[in-house]
Design an enzyme around this catalytic site. Structure first.
Site, mmCIF file in Angstrom:
data_model
loop_
_atom_site.group_PDB
_atom_site.id
_atom_site.type_symbol
_atom_site.label_atom_id
_atom_site.label_comp_id
_atom_site.label_asym_id
_atom_site.label_seq_id
_atom_site.Cartn_x
_atom_site.Cartn_y
_atom_site.Cartn_z
ATOM 1 N N SER A 156 0.832 -1.194 0.000
ATOM 2 C CA SER A 156 0.000 0.000 0.000
ATOM 3 C C SER A 156 0.875 1.256 0.000
ATOM 4 O O SER A 156 1.767 1.364 -0.838
ATOM 5 C CB SER A 156 -0.934 -0.047 1.218
ATOM 6 O OG SER A 156 -1.949 0.897 1.095
ATOM 7 N N ARG A 226 -12.165 6.903 9.233
ATOM 8 C CA ARG A 226 -11.650 5.537 9.271
ATOM 9 C C ARG A 226 -12.675 4.538 8.740
ATOM 10 O O ARG A 226 -12.323 3.587 8.039
ATOM 11 C CB ARG A 226 -11.266 5.183 10.712
ATOM 12 C CG ARG A 226 -10.766 3.780 10.889
ATOM 13 C CD ARG A 226 -9.493 3.530 10.099
ATOM 14 N NE ARG A 226 -8.859 2.263 10.461
ATOM 15 C CZ ARG A 226 -7.742 1.811 9.923
ATOM 16 N NH1 ARG A 226 -7.121 2.529 9.007
ATOM 17 N NH2 ARG A 226 -7.229 0.668 10.305
ATOM 18 N N ASP A 322 -8.540 -6.484 -4.869
ATOM 19 C CA ASP A 322 -8.153 -5.143 -4.399
ATOM 20 C C ASP A 322 -8.665 -4.105 -5.397
ATOM 21 O O ASP A 322 -8.156 -4.005 -6.507
ATOM 22 C CB ASP A 322 -6.632 -5.079 -4.288
ATOM 23 C CG ASP A 322 -6.124 -3.732 -3.758
ATOM 24 O OD1 ASP A 322 -6.937 -2.790 -3.597
ATOM 25 O OD2 ASP A 322 -4.913 -3.632 -3.515
ATOM 26 N N HIS A 355 -8.017 -5.033 -0.579
ATOM 27 C CA HIS A 355 -6.706 -4.401 -0.419
ATOM 28 C C HIS A 355 -5.947 -4.964 0.784
ATOM 29 O O HIS A 355 -4.730 -5.107 0.757
ATOM 30 C CB HIS A 355 -6.906 -2.891 -0.274
ATOM 31 C CG HIS A 355 -5.628 -2.144 -0.090
ATOM 32 N ND1 HIS A 355 -4.620 -2.159 -1.023
ATOM 33 C CD2 HIS A 355 -5.186 -1.374 0.937
ATOM 34 C CE1 HIS A 355 -3.605 -1.409 -0.585
ATOM 35 N NE2 HIS A 355 -3.919 -0.935 0.597
ATOM 36 N N ASP A 356 -6.666 -5.261 1.854
ATOM 37 C CA ASP A 356 -6.047 -5.772 3.079
ATOM 38 C C ASP A 356 -5.360 -7.124 2.890
ATOM 39 O O ASP A 356 -4.667 -7.585 3.802
ATOM 40 C CB ASP A 356 -7.090 -5.906 4.202
ATOM 41 C CG ASP A 356 -7.100 -4.681 5.106
ATOM 42 O OD1 ASP A 356 -6.232 -3.797 4.923
ATOM 43 O OD2 ASP A 356 -7.972 -4.604 5.985
#
Lengths: 377, 195
Positions: A156, A226, A322, A355-356
């Site tokens: 990232s 967040r 992602d 993405h994680d």
């Protein structure tokens, strides 16, 4: 050749801090008279200094890559990648991970005391770029006596720093591992970050960034930021698998605005636990730095020119689920590397976590990185 | 380690220390042997993610990509050799692939299964069915070989384009086939070409 550092060298170990003399001139034109950097090291630097690996963390990450977080007590954020028997192994590598410039875990950022005024910088902290972060890391490595890096590794925003390292200090980077990343922030990336920043700034407790002396900071705004960002780190299929439309600890809808759905409860929890460990102004500065990132722009508009003549070996990995930094972004970097003649590897891995995925259990990722790093040694 | 016969021929004819691009490199078997035995600087392109992972895990520089779209990003004459083994007949546009190969490689190895091989002909002539042979083991509805060709087809194809043949090798199984009857007797062909 470097002398082997003594085992009791106070520069090395967990929870280190150093104040480096400046000035550090920043891309935005301002400069910092001194830079404090919080960092950790793992393993032992070889006598010839050839086994150093720098790990770059993501937006809200920190230096505790493989040690417990001091505030949350949670294990390091990348213990799947870093540790004994892992692809990056303190038994073989000398590992450095530093909190990035602008962050809030001990490295200079908006919450730091401005030596000129004796109060926190807040919004007087200069706007920084990813290249500024990397320059600060280079100063740290100078201080540690590390000239050459066996590898720079990150996912990232960490991957963006890896690209900046390879472009800015090509002679210092033998191998670069860029995971789930991009060479620039897209309009969609900027758009999501702007939502987050506006949520922070819309919170009356933000007070133009001057909240350090008040009882209440912009926690509500930061939590919303967040929550929105967290959605971008997951995949639609992942959310459906994990939560579906299931209700949270109740039999039926309440016809109110409580967190009826599990996914709402989960996101609220993510938001609330984040504000305990992160500074709202740091969130503004680092998201800004990411939005300003465009490696091609820094090299006359042609990405391949960022890697011209590079002797660095590159390994890029993307994940099919992602959508924040989709495979096309990695592919664009690979095409630029091919055009510049650099040695590049790239694979899109299949993983359900969005993405994680770069932080989670994707065994193929570790197989690829392990093989790539071993071949470099 | 013993290489597939067509790859062994290629490995034997790559000069020491060359820059090589292996397109459709699989898990990197030929690349590893060119690196280890020829000291070559080898890069690979491969479509299948599993294969790419395996190749990268053995320390090779391989990018996941498609021969039809991703060659465009390499500069002219970026490599001493470009290698396309057993892939030309699977391309949507073999003519464009070949011209890209000749652009980025000073020399180009192409290997392909020969559809003029006598067993293929016999299967078609006597059985009236699309052939399934050791070199072409997959049924018509599953095969990736959408542009089947014979050795003579390929000769005509490159002659039309003014491509120069620097070497040619023909195989029946692992045995070498020589002489004019290659189009009938050879199961596989390997050509070394340049512009």
């Amino acid at each position: 050749m470097l002398a082997a550092p003594a085992l009791d060298d106070r520069r090395f170990g967990l929870n280190r801090r150093v104040t480096l003399p400046g000035p550090l001139t920043l891309d935005g034109g301002a400069s910092l008279s001194q830079i404090e950097i919080a960092y950790e090291t793992y393993g032992t630097l070889d006598a010839d200094g050839a086994n150093a690996v720098l790990i770059c963390h993501a937006l809200t990450g920190d230096q505790h890559v493989a040690s417990a977080h001091p505030r949350t007590g949670k294990p390091g954020w990348w213990t799947r990648m870093v540790g004994e028997g892992k692809p990056i192994d303190p038994a073989r590598h000398f590992i450095v991970c530093a909190n990035v410039l602008g962050s809030c875990m001990g490295t200079s950022g908006p919450a730091s005391i401005d030596p000129a005024t004796g109060v926190p910088f807040a919004m007087r902290f200069p706007v920084i770029t990813l290249r500024d972060m990397v320059r600060a890391q280079a100063l740290l490595l100078d201080h540690l006596g590390i000239w050459n890096l066996a590898a720079v590794v990150g996912g990232s925003m960490g991957g963006m720093q890896v690209l900046e390292w390879a472009a800015t200090y090509p002679a210092r980077v033998r191998s670069a591992v860029v995971i789930a990343s991009a060479a620039r922030h897209s309009a969609q990336n900027i758009a999501f970050h702007e939502v987050g920043r506006q949520a922070v700034m819309a919170d009356p407790n933000w007070r133009g960034g001057q909240y350090y002396e008040s009882k209440e900071g912009p926690s509500a705004g930061l939590a919303v930021a967040r929550m929105a960002a967290h959605i971008t780190y997951l995949s639609e299929a992942g959310l459906t698998d994990k939560f579906g439309r299931r209700l949270q600890a109740r039999e039926s809808k309440t016809f109110g605005f409580d967190a009826d759905f599990q996914v709402e409860s989960y996101l609220r929890h993510q938001g609330l636990s984040f504000v305990d460990r992160f500074d709202a102004n740091s969130y503004l500065y680092i998201t800004r730095a990411m939005d300003y990132f465009d490696l091609a722009e820094e090299h006359g508009g042609r990405l391949a020119d960022a890697f011209r003549g590079s002797k660095t070996r590159f390994c890029l990995v993307s994940f099919d689920s992602d959508w924040l930094y989709p495979t096309a972004e990695s592919r664009a970097i690979v095409h630029a590397l091919n055009a510049s003649g650099a040695a590049a590897s790239f694979v899109e891995l299949s993983a359900p976590f969005g993405h994680d995925s770069f932080l989670l259990d994707v065994p193929e990722l570790f197989r690829v990185v392990d093989g790539f790093l071993r071949a470099a040694a | 380690m013993s290489l597939r016969p067509d790859l062994a021929i290629i490995a034997d004819h790559v000069d020491q220390g060359s820059r090589v691009l292996d397109i459709g490199c699989g898990d990197g078997e030929l690349m590893a042997s060119l690196r280890d035995l020829r000291g070559a600087d080898v890069r690979g392109v491969e479509l299948d993610a599993r294969n790419v992972s395996s190749a990268v895990a053995r320390g090779l520089s391989v990018v996941q990509g498609d021969v039809e779209t991703d060659l465009a990003y390499y500069p002219d004459k970026a490599f001493d050799y470009a290698i396309l083994s057993q892939t030309l007949q699977t391309a949507r546009s073999p003519d464009r692939v070949l011209s890209e190969l000749l652009r980025i490689g000073a020399r180009v190895f192409v290997s392909f299964p020969n559809f003029g091989y006598w067993r293929v002909r016999a299967s078609f002539l006597f059985g009236g069915r699309m052939p399934v042979t050791p070199a072409l083991p997959v049924s018509w509805y599953e095969t990736e070989n959408i542009h089947q060709l014979t050795i003579d087809d390929f000769r005509a194809f490159i002659a039309e384009r003014g491509v120069i043949v620097e070497g040619e090798w023909f195989l029946s199984g692992a045995r070498s086939v020589t002489g004019g009857a290659a189009n009938l007797r050879a199961e596989h062909a390997v050509f070394l070409l340049r512009k």
